[in-house]
Scaffold this active site. Structure first.
Site, PDB file in Angstrom:
ATOM      1  N   LEU A   1       0.820  -1.212   0.000  1.00 53.79           N
ATOM      2  CA  LEU A   1       0.000   0.000   0.000  1.00 53.79           C
ATOM      3  C   LEU A   1       0.856   1.264   0.000  1.00 53.79           C
ATOM      4  O   LEU A   1       1.729   1.434   0.850  1.00 53.79           O
ATOM      5  CB  LEU A   1      -0.934   0.019   1.213  1.00 53.79           C
ATOM      6  CG  LEU A   1      -1.878  -1.175   1.364  1.00 53.79           C
ATOM      7  CD1 LEU A   1      -2.938  -0.872   2.412  1.00 53.79           C
ATOM      8  CD2 LEU A   1      -2.535  -1.558   0.039  1.00 53.79           C
TER       9      LEU A   1
ATOM     10  N   ARG B   1       1.697  13.789   7.138  1.00 50.78           N
ATOM     11  CA  ARG B   1       2.470  14.095   8.344  1.00 50.78           C
ATOM     12  C   ARG B   1       3.958  14.315   8.050  1.00 50.78           C
ATOM     13  O   ARG B   1       4.703  14.801   8.883  1.00 50.78           O
ATOM     14  CB  ARG B   1       2.285  12.967   9.385  1.00 50.78           C
ATOM     15  CG  ARG B   1       0.905  12.992  10.024  1.00 50.78           C
ATOM     16  CD  ARG B   1       0.629  11.730  10.826  1.00 50.78           C
ATOM     17  NE  ARG B   1       0.216  10.618   9.969  1.00 50.78           N
ATOM     18  CZ  ARG B   1      -0.084   9.410  10.417  1.00 50.78           C
ATOM     19  NH1 ARG B   1      -0.023   9.134  11.695  1.00 50.78           N
ATOM     20  NH2 ARG B   1      -0.457   8.451   9.575  1.00 50.78           N
TER      21      ARG B   1
ATOM     22  N   LYS C   1       5.419  10.435   0.604  1.00 51.00           N
ATOM     23  CA  LYS C   1       6.116   9.812   1.742  1.00 51.00           C
ATOM     24  C   LYS C   1       7.015   8.644   1.332  1.00 51.00           C
ATOM     25  O   LYS C   1       8.178   8.587   1.742  1.00 51.00           O
ATOM     26  CB  LYS C   1       5.089   9.341   2.780  1.00 51.00           C
ATOM     27  CG  LYS C   1       5.717   8.554   3.913  1.00 51.00           C
ATOM     28  CD  LYS C   1       4.804   8.382   5.099  1.00 51.00           C
ATOM     29  CE  LYS C   1       3.765   7.316   4.902  1.00 51.00           C
ATOM     30  NZ  LYS C   1       2.985   7.088   6.134  1.00 51.00           N
TER      31      LYS C   1
ATOM     32  N   THR D   1      -7.209   1.490   4.441  1.00 49.22           N
ATOM     33  CA  THR D   1      -6.300   0.408   4.055  1.00 49.22           C
ATOM     34  C   THR D   1      -7.045  -0.817   3.506  1.00 49.22           C
ATOM     35  O   THR D   1      -6.540  -1.502   2.622  1.00 49.22           O
ATOM     36  CB  THR D   1      -5.423  -0.003   5.260  1.00 49.22           C
ATOM     37  OG1 THR D   1      -6.262  -0.179   6.418  1.00 49.22           O
ATOM     38  CG2 THR D   1      -4.397   1.066   5.597  1.00 49.22           C
TER      39      THR D   1
ATOM     40  N   ASP E   1       5.349   2.146   3.932  1.00 52.18           N
ATOM     41  CA  ASP E   1       6.023   3.005   4.917  1.00 52.18           C
ATOM     42  C   ASP E   1       6.651   2.193   6.041  1.00 52.18           C
ATOM     43  O   ASP E   1       6.932   2.703   7.111  1.00 52.18           O
ATOM     44  CB  ASP E   1       5.069   4.081   5.453  1.00 52.18           C
ATOM     45  CG  ASP E   1       3.875   3.522   6.221  1.00 52.18           C
ATOM     46  OD1 ASP E   1       3.717   2.282   6.266  1.00 52.18           O
ATOM     47  OD2 ASP E   1       3.096   4.330   6.774  1.00 52.18           O
TER      48      ASP E   1
ATOM     49  N   GLU F   1      -7.821   0.178  16.385  1.00 52.28           N
ATOM     50  CA  GLU F   1      -7.056   1.378  16.041  1.00 52.28           C
ATOM     51  C   GLU F   1      -7.018   2.318  17.241  1.00 52.28           C
ATOM     52  O   GLU F   1      -7.989   2.424  18.002  1.00 52.28           O
ATOM     53  CB  GLU F   1      -7.697   2.070  14.839  1.00 52.28           C
ATOM     54  CG  GLU F   1      -7.488   1.329  13.540  1.00 52.28           C
ATOM     55  CD  GLU F   1      -6.032   1.018  13.269  1.00 52.28           C
ATOM     56  OE1 GLU F   1      -5.256   1.951  13.001  1.00 52.28           O
ATOM     57  OE2 GLU F   1      -5.636  -0.163  13.340  1.00 52.28           O
TER      58      GLU F   1
ATOM     59  N   ASN G   1      41.710  19.118 -21.897  1.00 52.92           N
ATOM     60  CA  ASN G   1      41.032  18.143 -22.765  1.00 52.92           C
ATOM     61  C   ASN G   1      39.796  18.694 -23.449  1.00 52.92           C
ATOM     62  O   ASN G   1      39.177  18.014 -24.233  1.00 52.92           O
ATOM     63  CB  ASN G   1      40.661  16.896 -21.949  1.00 52.92           C
ATOM     64  CG  ASN G   1      39.697  17.209 -20.823  1.00 52.92           C
ATOM     65  OD1 ASN G   1      39.711  18.308 -20.283  1.00 52.92           O
ATOM     66  ND2 ASN G   1      38.849  16.260 -20.485  1.00 52.92           N
TER      67      ASN G   1
HETATM   68  C1  UD1 Z   1      -1.950   1.266   9.984  1.00 56.10           C
HETATM   69  C2  UD1 Z   1      -2.850   0.235  10.652  1.00 56.10           C
HETATM   70  C3  UD1 Z   1      -2.444   0.093  12.124  1.00 56.10           C
HETATM   71  C4  UD1 Z   1      -0.967  -0.275  12.211  1.00 56.10           C
HETATM   72  C5  UD1 Z   1      -0.126   0.779  11.470  1.00 56.10           C
HETATM   73  C6  UD1 Z   1       1.325   0.454  11.474  1.00 56.10           C
HETATM   74  C7  UD1 Z   1      -5.031   0.256   9.570  1.00 56.10           C
HETATM   75  C8  UD1 Z   1      -6.415   0.749   9.638  1.00 56.10           C
HETATM   76  N1  UD1 Z   1      -4.224   0.642  10.564  1.00 56.10           N
HETATM   77  O1  UD1 Z   1      -2.192   2.540  10.579  1.00 56.10           O
HETATM   78  O2  UD1 Z   1      -3.201  -0.914  12.750  1.00 56.10           O
HETATM   79  O3  UD1 Z   1      -0.560  -0.353  13.557  1.00 56.10           O
HETATM   80  O4  UD1 Z   1      -0.587   0.878  10.119  1.00 56.10           O
HETATM   81  O5  UD1 Z   1       1.669  -0.466  10.550  1.00 56.10           O
HETATM   82  O6  UD1 Z   1      -4.691  -0.467   8.660  1.00 56.10           O
HETATM   83  N2  UD1 Z   1      -2.962   3.698   2.415  1.00 56.10           N
HETATM   84  C9  UD1 Z   1      -3.497   3.531   1.154  1.00 56.10           C
HETATM   85  N3  UD1 Z   1      -4.808   3.891   0.953  1.00 56.10           N
HETATM   86  C10 UD1 Z   1      -5.584   4.344   1.930  1.00 56.10           C
HETATM   87  C11 UD1 Z   1      -5.043   4.501   3.227  1.00 56.10           C
HETATM   88  C12 UD1 Z   1      -3.721   4.165   3.443  1.00 56.10           C
HETATM   89  O7  UD1 Z   1      -2.815   3.080   0.224  1.00 56.10           O
HETATM   90  O8  UD1 Z   1      -6.748   4.626   1.633  1.00 56.10           O
HETATM   91  C13 UD1 Z   1      -1.550   3.333   2.608  1.00 56.10           C
HETATM   92  C14 UD1 Z   1      -0.686   4.512   3.000  1.00 56.10           C
HETATM   93  O9  UD1 Z   1      -0.143   5.129   1.855  1.00 56.10           O
HETATM   94  C15 UD1 Z   1       0.406   3.844   3.850  1.00 56.10           C
HETATM   95  C16 UD1 Z   1      -0.311   2.654   4.461  1.00 56.10           C
HETATM   96  O10 UD1 Z   1      -1.449   2.422   3.675  1.00 56.10           O
HETATM   97  O11 UD1 Z   1       1.486   3.365   3.081  1.00 56.10           O
HETATM   98  C17 UD1 Z   1      -0.691   2.860   5.909  1.00 56.10           C
HETATM   99  O12 UD1 Z   1      -1.494   3.999   6.053  1.00 56.10           O
HETATM  100  P1  UD1 Z   1      -1.383   4.896   7.348  1.00 56.10           P
HETATM  101  O13 UD1 Z   1      -2.353   5.980   7.225  1.00 56.10           O
HETATM  102  O14 UD1 Z   1       0.045   5.255   7.577  1.00 56.10           O
HETATM  103  O15 UD1 Z   1      -1.896   3.864   8.473  1.00 56.10           O
HETATM  104  P2  UD1 Z   1      -1.544   3.925   9.997  1.00 56.10           P
HETATM  105  O16 UD1 Z   1      -2.274   5.036  10.631  1.00 56.10           O
HETATM  106  O17 UD1 Z   1      -0.074   3.917  10.163  1.00 56.10           O
HETATM  107 CA    CA Z   2       1.763   4.206   8.832  1.00 56.18          CA
END
Ligand code: UD1
Ligand code: CA
Length: 451
Positions: A8, A15, A22, A78, A102, A154, A384
């Protein structure tokens, strides 16, 4: 078994407060998404699928050819993101690994272990967790009295008791593919309007399935990057990991804190890396070398028993027993053969220095071939470039180039010839003569008996 990965990377990562997406921020020279693709790819049988959305073009361009792409047009969470990859996953896929772009420190072995465990699992999910004191905003793992995982909560919606849980979701899961596609359609919208992937755990549990979860031993693997403080933590952890691997493999690193070694570098045993040294992608260093301090090397090959002191090497080749620096600069296609000595304030580019060449101080050698045992006097310059084109310079073996000589190319200096200090050489110089002057005129033939 057909296994694929869905990575993903659709959210922009606000942030980070950056114009750059990112997952494109580099850690030790490679973007975060590149690290994830590098570690996921060896663990699966298909090309990984990256879910892109925000800044899709730049993310795709960064890893083109190494992944397939699925577009998530709106970032609805996600769970929704994984579902957007469904059309790209072939129907006969058995296992889908999900990871986040990430989380750059995840190891291939950990991904492979998750897949292997899921292959033996009768249930639909194998996932990874960590136990950590600092929750960093991660989802909490809820277990029942039998110690089975029953939910991921969450942080935003966790109860005060749940907030105290120190087992965290690090978002690396392996799913039975068919089960996953079905479960994703069952996720309900969160109060924030998102479809959380984490909800599939409760969906499985409600179907009477057991969740297989492994607790990772190395918490560094779980470093997720949401802001630039995390970015520096991820970089420090990766730096430490790589340095430790090299030390255990026989390399001495005097000060690991100021030594930055990227992932595709090779270093031979008994080489010593001195402080403040940066070894970038594509660099190979032989055995028994002394590298640094204050040295930067990218894309270069270095032999054995070579000493490089306070220098910069870019896409260059250096042989055995070479002695360089301080303040030497090799640019692309510079090749210093065995036993070359290159002292301070020299630059070599697109040139070959044959074994035994000595170039002690303040010289520029470009587009040149300098043959065996030539002495390049202090301040020698190959002129050169005529403003339009680069021209070659050839210096025959055993020649002596006097201090401050300007070699106006194209020009060839014969074997065993000598140029006087300050000569401006505009015409070819035959072997065995001494030339001097501006422009250099023939002074005399060398005495044959004294050669
Ligand atoms: C997520 C998890 C959390 C976990 C944390 C650390 C969920 C709901 N939460 O939270 O339980 O502890 O990661 O690993 O899954 N992304 C998409 N499309 C979207 C939303 C997000 O592609 O619609 C991608 C983002 O680009 C990123 C990743 O998913 O690479 C995670 O998204 P992020 O918002 O960072 O989730 P966390 O709040 O970290
Ligand atoms: Ca994250």
């Amino acid at each position: 078994m057909k296994t694929t990965a869905v990575i993903l990377a659709a959210g922009k990562g606000t942030r980070m407060k950056s114009n750059l997406h990112k997952v494109l921020h580099p850690i030790l020279g490679k973007s975060m998404i590149q690290h994830v693709i590098n570690s996921v790819s060896p663990a699966i049988s298909e090309k990984p699928i990256v879910v892109v959305g925000q800044d899709a073009e730049s993310v795709m361009a960064a890893v083109e050819g190494q992944a397939q792409f699925a577009l998530q047009t709106e970032q609805l969470g996600t769970g929704h993101a994984v579902l957007s990859a469904k059309p790209t996953v072939t129907a006969d896929t058995d296992i889908v690994l999900v990871s986040f772009a990430d989380m750059p420190l995840f190891r291939t072995e950990t991904y492979a272990k998750l897949i292997q465990l899921q292959q033996q699992n009768t249930g639909p999910i194998t996932m990874a967790t960590v136990i950590a004191q600092d929750p960093r905003g991660f989802g909490r793992i809820v277990r029942n009295e039998q110690n089975e995982v029953v939910a991921i909560v969450e942080e935003a919606v966790a109860t005060p008791e749940q907030l105290l849980i120190n087992e965290l979701n690090i978002s690396a899961y392996c799913f039975d593919a068919n089960w996953l596609w079905d479960a994703l359609t069952k996720i309900k919208k969160s109060p924030k309007g998102e479809y959380y992937l984490t909800d599939v755990v409760e969906i499985a549990v409600s179907q009477g399935e057991k969740i297989q979860a492994i607790v990772l031993e190395d918490n560094d693997e779980a470093i997720g990057v949401n802001n630039r403080v995390h970015l520096s933590e991820a970089q420090a952890a990766l730096q430490k990991r790589i340095n430790q691997e090299w030390m255990l493999a026989g390399v001495t690193i005097i000060d690991p804190r100021t030594t930055y070694i990227e992932t595709d570098v090779h270093i031979g045993i008994d080489t010593v890396i001195h402080p403040n040294t940066i070894l970038k992608s594509g660099t190979t260093i032989g055995e028994n070398c002394q590298i640094g301090p204050d040295t930067y090397i990218i894309g270069s090959q270095i032999g054995n028993h070579t000493k490089i002191f306070k220098s910069v090497l870019e896409f260059a080749k250096v042989g055995n027993h070479v002695d360089m620096g301080p303040f030497a600069h090799l640019r692309k296609n510079a090749h210093l053969d065995d036993h070359v000595h290159m002292g301070n304030f020299g630059e070599v580019k697109d040139s070959y220095l044959a074994p035994g060449v000595k170039m002690g101080h303040f010289s520029y050698i470009g587009n040149a071939t300098i043959n065996e045992n030539v002495n390049i006097g202090c301040g020698t310059i190959t002129c050169n470039y005529d403003g339009k084109k680069k021209h070659p310079t050839i210096v025959g073996k055993n020649a002596f180039i006097g201090s401050g000589t300007m070699l106006v190319s194209p020009v060839e200096i014969g074997e065993n010839a000598t140029t006087g200090a300050g000569s401006v050489v505009t015409k070819d110089v035959p072997s065995n003569v001494i030339v001097a002057g501006t422009p250099a005129k023939l002074l005399k033939k060398k005495d044959k008996d004294k050669q």
